[in-house]
Design an enzyme around this catalytic site. Structure first.
Site, short mmCIF file in Angstrom:
data_model
loop_
_atom_site.label_atom_id
_atom_site.label_comp_id
_atom_site.label_asym_id
_atom_site.label_seq_id
_atom_site.Cartn_x
_atom_site.Cartn_y
_atom_site.Cartn_z
N ASN A 1 -28.49 38.98 -36.51
CA ASN A 1 -29.87 38.64 -36.85
C ASN A 1 -30.20 39.02 -38.29
O ASN A 1 -30.19 38.16 -39.17
CB ASN A 1 -30.82 39.31 -35.86
CG ASN A 1 -32.26 38.85 -36.05
OD1 ASN A 1 -32.55 38.05 -36.93
ND2 ASN A 1 -33.15 39.36 -35.24
N ASP A 2 -30.45 40.29 -38.54
CA ASP A 2 -30.89 40.71 -39.87
C ASP A 2 -29.92 40.29 -40.98
O ASP A 2 -30.33 40.00 -42.09
CB ASP A 2 -31.06 42.23 -39.92
CG ASP A 2 -32.28 42.68 -39.11
OD1 ASP A 2 -33.20 41.86 -38.95
OD2 ASP A 2 -32.29 43.82 -38.65
N VAL A 3 -28.63 40.25 -40.66
CA VAL A 3 -27.64 39.95 -41.70
C VAL A 3 -27.65 38.48 -42.10
O VAL A 3 -26.92 38.07 -43.00
CB VAL A 3 -26.21 40.33 -41.26
CG1 VAL A 3 -26.10 41.82 -41.02
CG2 VAL A 3 -25.77 39.55 -40.05
N THR A 4 -28.49 37.65 -41.42
CA THR A 4 -28.60 36.25 -41.79
C THR A 4 -29.98 35.94 -42.38
O THR A 4 -30.28 34.81 -42.69
CB THR A 4 -28.42 35.34 -40.56
OG1 THR A 4 -29.48 35.62 -39.62
CG2 THR A 4 -27.09 35.58 -39.88
N ALA B 1 -34.29 45.78 -38.06
CA ALA B 1 -35.11 46.22 -39.17
C ALA B 1 -36.60 46.02 -38.88
O ALA B 1 -37.45 46.40 -39.65
CB ALA B 1 -34.73 45.47 -40.44
#
Lengths: 465, 102
Positions: free
Chosen positions: A394-397, A435
Site C-alpha cells: 500500500n504505502d510503498v505505491t 502510515a
C-alpha cells in the site's frame, strides 16, 4: 589439551570462515557454499574449545547433552517454520543470542577463575568493563527481541504504544546504565551487577514498545546488530578472536541493514527508533477524502485486463504474506506466461516485515529469482507495462510521496505504479495503510480496486484466465 | 614496553567491522533474509564462552551456580546454531530450485 596459541589460530580460522559465509551471500549461486563455510567455522570453534579445556569428565557429557537438546529444538523449528513466519523466527533467535550472552556474562561474573579473569570481587578491571557491556547489550537485545517477536506474532498489538515522558524516561535509564557500569567497575559489587541487568532488560522493553508494526524491518535489523555487539563484548572478556570477529561482522551487518531500511522509508534512524509513527493522530486528514469515487471490479474484470496485456508487473507486500497468497500468485503467473505475457516482480526495500521478506516468499513459491527486481532496477519499466498487479502493498505505491510535501511519507522512494496503463489493486477495504494516510492510487482513473482476500482473489483470477 | 594484548584484540575488532561493512554491502538484497538468519547462527559462536562456563565445575560437582548458567547458555546457543544454519540452508535451497524451473 592444545596450547593457547594453537587454539587462537583455530579461532582465527573460524572467524575467517564466517567472513566467507557472508561473502557467499553476494549471489544465490555461491550462497549455499557460504553457508557450509559457516557451519565448518562453527564446528572448528566448538571443537577447539573442547580441546583447549581438555576436560572430558562428567561435565563434558552434560555439555553434549545440552547441545543435543538445544540442537534438536533448533532443528525441529528450522524444518517446521513456515516461510511467512520468518520475521518472528529471526526476532526469536535474536532474543536467544541476547540471553545466552547474558548467561555467559553472569557465569563469568560469578566464577571468574574459570575464565582466567581474577577472583570474585576482584575481577580484572578491563574484563569487568567488557563483561558489563556484553551483559547490558545482551539484556537489551533479549527484551527488545521478545517485544518485537510478540508484535510480529500478533500476540501484542502492532500499533505503537506511547505515553507522556517516554523519551525522558528512556534517556534517564540509558544514563543510569552508564553510571551503573562505572559504579560496578569501581566497587565490584554483585548487587550492582544484578541491578544493571534488570535495568538493561527494562530499557530493551521500553525502546521497542513505541515502534509500530511496519517499522519492524528496522527494529529487527537493529536487534541483529545489537546481538553482534553483545557477542563482541563477551568476545573481549573471553579474549576470543572468533567471537570478536563474528561480533563485529554481525554488528556491522545489522547496522547496514537498518540503514538500508531507513533509506527505503526516507526516515532517519532516530525518527524510527523514537517511535510513534503511524499512531492514530493522522487519520483525521483521511476522513474528508473518503467520499471520492472508486472503481471496483471482480476477478473476471481483472482476468480480462491481464489477458489483453503484453506485460504485467506484480507488486507484492506484507498483505501477501498475511494471506499466504504467494503460491496462488505463482499459479496465476504461470497461466499468464502460457499466454505469452511477460511477468516481472517489483520489490520495495521495506515491503514486508523484514529485509528481503518478499524475496524469500517468492522463492518459496518457486518464482525464479531473475524475475524479481529491486525498486531501482524496475521503476522505469512501469511506464511501459500494461498492468500493475498490487497485492498486499500500500504505502510503498502511494504517489503522494512524490507530490505532497505535507504528507508524512513525502520523499520516501515509491514504486511508480500509477504510470502503468492500468493498475489492479487487491485489498480488503479502502482503509489507509500503516502510515495512516490515504493512497491516491485508489482514486486514479486507471485503477481497478479488487476488494477481497489476496489469496482468494488471485485464485479466482486464475480460474477466469 | 610491551603492547597490551587488548590493543591487538581491538585492532582485530575494528578491522573486522570494516570487513563486515564491505562484505555486507555486496550481499544481494534478495538474500537479506538469509543474511539475517546466518548472522544469527554465527553470532551463536558465543557457545564457546558457554562451554567454558559449563565445564567450570570440578570433578566432585559438575553443577554449581556458574556452570548452570553456562549449561543454559549452551542450550540457547545450540538452538540458534542448528536452527539458524538449517533454516538458512532451507531458504537458500529454494533459491536454487528456480534455475531448474526455468
Amino acid at each position: 589439551m592444545i596450547s593457547a596459541n594453537l587454539s587462537a589460530v583455530f579461532y582465527l580460522v573460524s572467524g575467517v570462515l564466517f567472513i566467507l559465509a557472508l561473502r557467499g551471500l553476494s549471489s544465490p549461486e555461491t550462497s549455499r557454499q557460504g553457508n557450509l563455510f559457516g557451519i565448518l567455522g562453527m564446528i572448528i570453534a566448538v571443537t577447539v574449545t573442547f580441546l583447549s579445556i581438555g576436560n572430558f569428565s562428567s561435565g563434558f557429557i552434560f555439555v553434549l547433552i545440552f547441545i543435543l537438546v538445544g540442537g534438536s529444538i533448533g532443528a525441529f523449528i528450522a524444518y517446521k517454520i513456515p516461510m511467512t513466519a520468518m520475521p518472528e523466527l529471526v526476532a526469536g533467535f535474536h532474543s536467544l543470542v541476547g540471553l545466552a550472552a547474558v548467561f555467559v556474562a553472569i557465569s563469568a561474573f560469578l566464577n571468574p577463575e574459570a575464565f582466567n579473569l581474577g577472583q570474585p570481587g576482584n575481577i580484572k578491571l578491563g574484563s569487568l568493563v567488557e563483561m558489563s557491556i556484553g551483559a547490558a547489550v545482551g539484556a537489551i537485545t533479549f527484551s527488545g527481541s521478545v517485544i518485537a517477536f510478540l508484535k510480529l506474532q500478533g500476540i501484542m498489538s502492532g500499533s505503537p504504544i506511547t505515553f507522556k515522558g517516554q523519551h525522558f524516561i528512556n534517556a534517564i535509564i540509558l544514563i543510569s546504565i552508564i553510571v551503573l557500569t562505572y559504579l560496578l567497575c569501581s566497587t565490584q559489587s554483585s548487587n550492582l551487577f544484578w541491578i544493571l541487568l534488570t535495568v538493561s532488560f527494562l530499557i530493551g522493553f521500553l525502546l521497542i514498545i513505541p515502534i509500530g508494526g511496519a517499522d519492524m524491518p528496522v527494529v529487527i535489523s537493529m536487534l541483529n546488530s545489537y546481538s553482534g555487539w553483545a557477542a563482541a563484548g563477551i568476545g573481549f572478556t573471553l579474549e576470543n578472536t572468533a567471537l570478536i570477529i563474528t561480533g563485529a561482522l554481525v554488528g556491522s551487518s545489522g547496522a547496514i541493514l537498518s540503514y538500508i531500511m531507513c533509506k527505503g522509508m526516507n526516515r532517519s534512524f532516530f525518527n524510527v527508533i523514537l517511535g510513534g509513527f503511524g499512531a492514530t493522530e493522522d487519520t483525521s486528514t483521511g476522513s474528508s477524502k473518503e467520499q471520492r469515487p472508486v472503481k471496483s471490479g471482480n476477478a473476471d474484470d481483472a482476468a480480462f485486463l491481464m489477458k489483453n496485456a503484453s506485460s504485467v508487473i506484480i507488486v507484492p507486500g506484507y498483505g501477501m504474506a498475511v494471506a499466504q497468497a504467494q503460491h496462488a500468485l505463482r499459479e496465476m503467473v504461470d497461466t499468464l506466461k502460457k499466454n505469452d505475457i511477460k511477468v516481472s516482480y517489483a520489490i520495495h526495500p521495506v515491503a514486508g516485515r523484514m529485509p528481503g521478506h518478499m524475496n524469500v516468499l517468492l522463492a518459496e513459491a518457486n518464482v525464479p529469482y531473475d524475475e524479481v527486481f529491486e525498486l531501482e532496477e524496475i521503476n522505469n519499466d512501469f511506464a511501459n507495462a500494461d498492468v500493475a498487479f498490487v497485492i498486499g502493498a500500500n504505502d510503498v505505491t502511494n504517489p503522494v510521496a512524490k507530490t505532497d510535501p505535507q504528507s508524512p511519507i513525502y520523499g520516501m522512494p515509491v514504486l511508480d505504479v500509477e504510470k502503468c496503463k492500468s493498475v489492479l489493486f487487491v485489498k480488503r477495504s479502502l482503509s489507509p495503510g500503516y502510515a495512516g494516510i490515504d493512497n491516491d492510487l485508489f482514486y486514479k482513473e486507471n485503477t481497478l480496486m479488487l476488494f477481497a482476500d489476496a489469496k482468494k482473489m488471485t485464485e479466482d483470477i486464475t480460474k477466469n484466465l | 614496553m610491551e603492547i597490551d594484548p587488548l590493543i591487538f584484540r581491538l585492532s582485530i575488532f575494528i578491522l573486522s567491522i570494516f570487513v563486515g561493512y564491505y562484505v555486507v554491502w555486496s550481499v544481494t538484497p534478495s538474500l537479506h533474509t538469509p543474511l539475517m538468519s546466518v548472522t544469527n547462527a554465527i553470532s551463536s559462536v558465543i557457545i564457546v564462552g558457554a562451554i567454558i562456563a559449563g565445564l567450570s565445575g570440578n570433578s566432585e560437582s559438575v553443577f554449581n551456580i556458574s556452570s548452570i548458567f553456562g549449561f543454559l547458555a549452551i542450550a540457547l546457543a545450540a538452538i540458534n546454531i542448528f536452527g539458524g544454519f538449517l533454516v538458512t540452508q532451507r531458504m537458500l535451497a529454494m533459491y536454487k530450485k528456480k534455475k531448474i524451473n526455468k
